[in-house]
Design a protein around this motif. Sequence first.
Motif: not given
Length: 286
Positions: A146-156
Motif C-alpha cells: 500500500e502507498l502509505h505516508h511515513r513508510t518507504i513506499v509513500a509514492s508510486a
Amino acid sequence: MKYAVFTASTPDWTPEEAVAQLAAQGWNGIEWRITDQEQAQPPGFWTGNRATIPLTGLEDELPRVAGITREAGLALSGLGAYVPAADHANVERVLAAAATLGAGRVRVTMPQLGNGDYRELMDATRRDMAWIADRAAYHGVTALVELHHRTIVASASAAMRLLDGLAPEHVGVIHDIGNLTIEGFEDPLAAFEMLGPYLAHVHVKNVAWLVTGTRADGGPRWSAEWAPLREGQADIEAYFAALRRFGYGGWVTVEDFSTVVPLAERTRDNLAYLRELDQRVRIREA
C-alpha cells in the motif's frame, strides 16, 4: 468498478453485523482487517475494533469468515493484513488464508521511516518482496504493497523502485488517494501509467489539512485530519476520471476514518457518492 469497505473503518460492528449492513446497503464486497489488537471500550479504528479478524488463531476463523461473507452475498475484495514483509512466517500464513478464502490478494506492510537508513530498508524489503512473490505464486494469490505516508513506499515512484522486475501477477500496489494527499502525491494518471500492471487495487478515503497549533517560529502548525469523502482535499471525481482513463475496472475499497457522521449513515452515503461520481464521469466521457 466494484465497491467494498475495509473493516478497519467499521469498528462498531461485529463481523456478522458488518456483512449484514454492507450487503443491505448494496456494496459489492468487504475487505477484512486481520491483526491482533489491544482491546478498548468504546471500539476504535485501531484498538477494540469489533470487525477485526485476529491473526492469532486465524486458520480457525477462516470457515466462519468464509461462511458469513458468502451468505451475505458479498465478495472479498482482498484481505487487509498488518503483517510486516520481513515476518516471513506470518506472511506465509496470510497468503495461505487469502488462497483458502478465495480473496485473491492480501496486503503486507512496509517498514516505517525512521527505522534505519532508507536505502538499506529499501534493499532489505526488496529481498523480502522477491521471497513473497515466490510464495504468492505458490499459493496463487497476489501480495499487495500500500502507498502509505511515513513508510518507504509513500509514492508510486517508490513502489516501482521496490517492485520493478518482480512478477506483477503476484506482487502489486494499492493506490490510496487519501494517504497520498498526506505524502507522496503524484498526478494520479501518471502514477497509474507508471505502475502499469502493478496497479492491483485501490483504496479511497479523504483528508483535510488543518491548522492545529503554532510552530516555535510563530508560523502555523498544519496537521492532516481524516475527512468525509465529500469534504476532504482530494478530488475524488477527478481521481475516478483518471482511473477510468487508465482503464482500471477493479475493486475500489473505502476506508473512511472520519467520525462526523454515524457509521451506518457514513457507509451508505459513501456508496451513493461513489456511484454518483462514477456516473458523472461516464456521462462526461460518453
